[in-house]
Scaffold this motif. Structure first.
Motif, PDB file in Angstrom:
ATOM      1  N   ASP A  17       0.833  -1.205   0.000  1.00 22.95           N
ATOM      2  CA  ASP A  17       0.000   0.000   0.000  1.00 22.95           C
ATOM      3  C   ASP A  17       0.865   1.252   0.000  1.00 22.95           C
ATOM      4  O   ASP A  17       0.587   2.219  -0.703  1.00 22.95           O
ATOM      5  CB  ASP A  17      -0.923   0.035   1.219  1.00 22.95           C
ATOM      6  N   PHE A  18       1.915   1.232   0.813  1.00 20.46           N
ATOM      7  CA  PHE A  18       2.833   2.374   0.861  1.00 20.46           C
ATOM      8  C   PHE A  18       3.467   2.611  -0.501  1.00 20.46           C
ATOM      9  O   PHE A  18       3.508   3.742  -0.996  1.00 20.46           O
ATOM     10  CB  PHE A  18       3.919   2.129   1.913  1.00 20.46           C
ATOM     11  N   LEU A  19       3.961   1.554  -1.133  1.00 20.31           N
ATOM     12  CA  LEU A  19       4.626   1.703  -2.427  1.00 20.31           C
ATOM     13  C   LEU A  19       3.673   2.215  -3.500  1.00 20.31           C
ATOM     14  O   LEU A  19       4.047   3.019  -4.338  1.00 20.31           O
ATOM     15  CB  LEU A  19       5.268   0.381  -2.840  1.00 20.31           C
ATOM     16  N   LYS A  20       2.425   1.758  -3.463  1.00 16.73           N
ATOM     17  CA  LYS A  20       1.436   2.263  -4.417  1.00 16.73           C
ATOM     18  C   LYS A  20       1.148   3.734  -4.177  1.00 16.73           C
ATOM     19  O   LYS A  20       0.956   4.498  -5.120  1.00 16.73           O
ATOM     20  CB  LYS A  20       0.136   1.462  -4.313  1.00 16.73           C
ATOM     21  N   SER A  21       1.142   4.142  -2.916  1.00 16.35           N
ATOM     22  CA  SER A  21       0.782   5.518  -2.589  1.00 16.35           C
ATOM     23  C   SER A  21       1.873   6.524  -2.934  1.00 16.35           C
ATOM     24  O   SER A  21       1.584   7.706  -3.095  1.00 16.35           O
ATOM     25  CB  SER A  21       0.437   5.631  -1.104  1.00 16.35           C
ATOM     26  N   ILE A  22       3.123   6.087  -3.060  1.00 21.15           N
ATOM     27  CA  ILE A  22       4.205   7.036  -3.350  1.00 21.15           C
ATOM     28  C   ILE A  22       4.576   7.104  -4.827  1.00 21.15           C
ATOM     29  O   ILE A  22       5.448   7.881  -5.209  1.00 21.15           O
ATOM     30  CB  ILE A  22       5.468   6.747  -2.502  1.00 21.15           C
ATOM     31  N   ARG A  23       3.917   6.321  -5.668  1.00 20.53           N
ATOM     32  CA  ARG A  23       4.183   6.383  -7.107  1.00 20.53           C
ATOM     33  C   ARG A  23       3.868   7.789  -7.608  1.00 20.53           C
ATOM     34  O   ARG A  23       2.838   8.359  -7.294  1.00 20.53           O
ATOM     35  CB  ARG A  23       3.348   5.352  -7.837  1.00 20.53           C
ATOM     36  N   GLY A  24       4.821   8.371  -8.343  1.00 26.70           N
ATOM     37  CA  GLY A  24       4.652   9.732  -8.850  1.00 26.70           C
ATOM     38  C   GLY A  24       5.119  10.807  -7.887  1.00 26.70           C
ATOM     39  O   GLY A  24       5.018  11.990  -8.182  1.00 26.70           O
ATOM     40  N   ARG A  25       5.667  10.419  -6.748  1.00 28.57           N
ATOM     41  CA  ARG A  25       6.128  11.375  -5.739  1.00 28.57           C
ATOM     42  C   ARG A  25       7.644  11.318  -5.603  1.00 28.57           C
ATOM     43  O   ARG A  25       8.278  10.329  -5.966  1.00 28.57           O
ATOM     44  CB  ARG A  25       5.483  11.056  -4.392  1.00 28.57           C
ATOM     45  N   PRO A  26       8.251  12.369  -5.049  1.00 28.15           N
ATOM     46  CA  PRO A  26       9.705  12.353  -4.820  1.00 28.15           C
ATOM     47  C   PRO A  26      10.085  11.295  -3.785  1.00 28.15           C
ATOM     48  O   PRO A  26       9.431  11.172  -2.747  1.00 28.15           O
ATOM     49  CB  PRO A  26      10.007  13.753  -4.278  1.00 28.15           C
ATOM     50  N   VAL A  27      11.135  10.535  -4.084  1.00 32.38           N
ATOM     51  CA  VAL A  27      11.616   9.500  -3.169  1.00 32.38           C
ATOM     52  C   VAL A  27      13.138   9.520  -3.104  1.00 32.38           C
ATOM     53  O   VAL A  27      13.808  10.098  -3.961  1.00 32.38           O
ATOM     54  CB  VAL A  27      11.169   8.078  -3.613  1.00 32.38           C
ATOM     55  N   VAL A  28      13.653   8.875  -2.068  1.00 38.95           N
ATOM     56  CA  VAL A  28      15.079   8.601  -1.943  1.00 38.95           C
ATOM     57  C   VAL A  28      15.225   7.084  -1.951  1.00 38.95           C
ATOM     58  O   VAL A  28      14.564   6.395  -1.173  1.00 38.95           O
ATOM     59  CB  VAL A  28      15.664   9.165  -0.633  1.00 38.95           C
ATOM     60  N   VAL A  29      16.074   6.574  -2.842  1.00 39.60           N
ATOM     61  CA  VAL A  29      16.354   5.145  -2.909  1.00 39.60           C
ATOM     62  C   VAL A  29      17.800   4.956  -2.466  1.00 39.60           C
ATOM     63  O   VAL A  29      18.719   5.479  -3.088  1.00 39.60           O
ATOM     64  CB  VAL A  29      16.149   4.588  -4.326  1.00 39.60           C
ATOM     65  N   LYS A  30      17.991   4.234  -1.380  1.00 36.33           N
ATOM     66  CA  LYS A  30      19.327   3.974  -0.848  1.00 36.33           C
ATOM     67  C   LYS A  30      19.746   2.586  -1.308  1.00 36.33           C
ATOM     68  O   LYS A  30      19.016   1.610  -1.124  1.00 36.33           O
ATOM     69  CB  LYS A  30      19.291   4.033   0.675  1.00 36.33           C
ATOM     70  N   LEU A  31      20.937   2.499  -1.896  1.00 31.72           N
ATOM     71  CA  LEU A  31      21.453   1.212  -2.366  1.00 31.72           C
ATOM     72  C   LEU A  31      22.317   0.558  -1.303  1.00 31.72           C
ATOM     73  O   LEU A  31      22.808   1.219  -0.382  1.00 31.72           O
ATOM     74  CB  LEU A  31      22.267   1.410  -3.641  1.00 31.72           C
ATOM     75  N   ASN A  32      22.551  -0.728  -1.461  1.00 31.28           N
ATOM     76  CA  ASN A  32      23.426  -1.470  -0.545  1.00 31.28           C
ATOM     77  C   ASN A  32      24.828  -0.872  -0.502  1.00 31.28           C
ATOM     78  O   ASN A  32      25.515  -0.961   0.509  1.00 31.28           O
ATOM     79  CB  ASN A  32      23.503  -2.938  -0.964  1.00 31.28           C
ATOM     80  N   SER A  33      25.258  -0.244  -1.587  1.00 30.19           N
ATOM     81  CA  SER A  33      26.588   0.353  -1.665  1.00 30.19           C
ATOM     82  C   SER A  33      26.689   1.672  -0.910  1.00 30.19           C
ATOM     83  O   SER A  33      27.773   2.216  -0.761  1.00 30.19           O
ATOM     84  CB  SER A  33      26.962   0.595  -3.132  1.00 30.19           C
ATOM     85  N   GLY A  34      25.549   2.217  -0.471  1.00 31.07           N
ATOM     86  CA  GLY A  34      25.540   3.488   0.248  1.00 31.07           C
ATOM     87  C   GLY A  34      25.193   4.676  -0.625  1.00 31.07           C
ATOM     88  O   GLY A  34      25.012   5.782  -0.128  1.00 31.07           O
ATOM     89  N   VAL A  35      25.080   4.486  -1.923  1.00 26.90           N
ATOM     90  CA  VAL A  35      24.727   5.564  -2.851  1.00 26.90           C
ATOM     91  C   VAL A  35      23.230   5.825  -2.765  1.00 26.90           C
ATOM     92  O   VAL A  35      22.437   4.891  -2.650  1.00 26.90           O
ATOM     93  CB  VAL A  35      25.126   5.183  -4.294  1.00 26.90           C
ATOM     94  N   ASP A  36      22.854   7.110  -2.794  1.00 25.46           N
ATOM     95  CA  ASP A  36      21.449   7.519  -2.792  1.00 25.46           C
ATOM     96  C   ASP A  36      21.053   7.992  -4.171  1.00 25.46           C
ATOM     97  O   ASP A  36      21.822   8.693  -4.834  1.00 25.46           O
ATOM     98  CB  ASP A  36      21.215   8.708  -1.843  1.00 25.46           C
ATOM     99  N   TYR A  37      19.841   7.654  -4.583  1.00 28.25           N
ATOM    100  CA  TYR A  37      19.245   8.202  -5.795  1.00 28.25           C
ATOM    101  C   TYR A  37      17.974   8.916  -5.388  1.00 28.25           C
ATOM    102  O   TYR A  37      17.131   8.342  -4.699  1.00 28.25           O
ATOM    103  CB  TYR A  37      18.954   7.105  -6.819  1.00 28.25           C
ATOM    104  N   ARG A  38      17.851  10.171  -5.797  1.00 32.34           N
ATOM    105  CA  ARG A  38      16.681  10.979  -5.451  1.00 32.34           C
ATOM    106  C   ARG A  38      15.987  11.413  -6.728  1.00 32.34           C
ATOM    107  O   ARG A  38      16.634  11.886  -7.657  1.00 32.34           O
ATOM    108  CB  ARG A  38      17.109  12.210  -4.651  1.00 32.34           C
ATOM    109  N   GLY A  39      14.688  11.221  -6.762  1.00 31.74           N
ATOM    110  CA  GLY A  39      13.925  11.598  -7.938  1.00 31.74           C
ATOM    111  C   GLY A  39      12.467  11.217  -7.777  1.00 31.74           C
ATOM    112  O   GLY A  39      11.999  10.915  -6.676  1.00 31.74           O
ATOM    113  N   ILE A  40      11.755  11.224  -8.893  1.00 29.07           N
ATOM    114  CA  ILE A  40      10.332  10.908  -8.903  1.00 29.07           C
ATOM    115  C   ILE A  40      10.162   9.421  -9.210  1.00 29.07           C
ATOM    116  O   ILE A  40      10.689   8.931 -10.207  1.00 29.07           O
ATOM    117  CB  ILE A  40       9.595  11.738  -9.980  1.00 29.07           C
ATOM    118  N   LEU A  41       9.435   8.709  -8.360  1.00 30.61           N
ATOM    119  CA  LEU A  41       9.191   7.283  -8.563  1.00 30.61           C
ATOM    120  C   LEU A  41       8.197   7.099  -9.702  1.00 30.61           C
ATOM    121  O   LEU A  41       7.038   7.488  -9.594  1.00 30.61           O
ATOM    122  CB  LEU A  41       8.655   6.645  -7.286  1.00 30.61           C
ATOM    123  N   ALA A  42       8.661   6.538 -10.819  1.00 33.65           N
ATOM    124  CA  ALA A  42       7.789   6.310 -11.971  1.00 33.65           C
ATOM    125  C   ALA A  42       7.024   5.001 -11.814  1.00 33.65           C
ATOM    126  O   ALA A  42       5.807   4.966 -11.977  1.00 33.65           O
ATOM    127  CB  ALA A  42       8.601   6.312 -13.265  1.00 33.65           C
TER     128      ALA A  42
END
Length: 91
Positions: A17-42
């Motif tokens: 439910d959370f993942l469906k609700s944030i589609r189209g909104r700004p998110v931060v995706v943290k990878l196992n390597s420690g790198v962050d990706y910030r953008g709009i969840l398509a």
């Protein structure tokens, strides 16, 4: 303790439910390597493969790259969080 909360608690959200609700909104995706990706969840799928738009790559908190569209393979994802940043913040 309250005893009247049998079926009245409809505010329980699952991770799906959370993942469906944030589609189209700004998110931060943290990878196992420690790198962050910030953008709009398509979109994303059941394997946590993620497509993002207006994506920025941050390494150690510093902006390294800007990407228009980005695809992240799900097995690299540590977590997804909603972003509270706005363009007015000036950062």
């Amino acid at each position: 303790m309250s005893g009247g909360g049998e079926k009245g608690s409809t505010t329980t959200k699952t991770p799906a439910d959370f993942l469906k609700s944030i589609r189209g909104r700004p998110v931060v995706v943290k990878l196992n390597s420690g790198v962050d990706y910030r953008g709009i969840l398509a979109c994303l799928d059941g394997y946590m493969n993620i497509a993002m738009e207006q994506t920025e790559e941050y390494v150690n908190g510093q902006l390294k790259n800007n990407y228009g569209d980005a695809f992240i393979r799900g097995n690299n994802v540590l977590y997804i969080s909603t972003s509270k940043r706005t363009l007015a913040d000036g950062i």
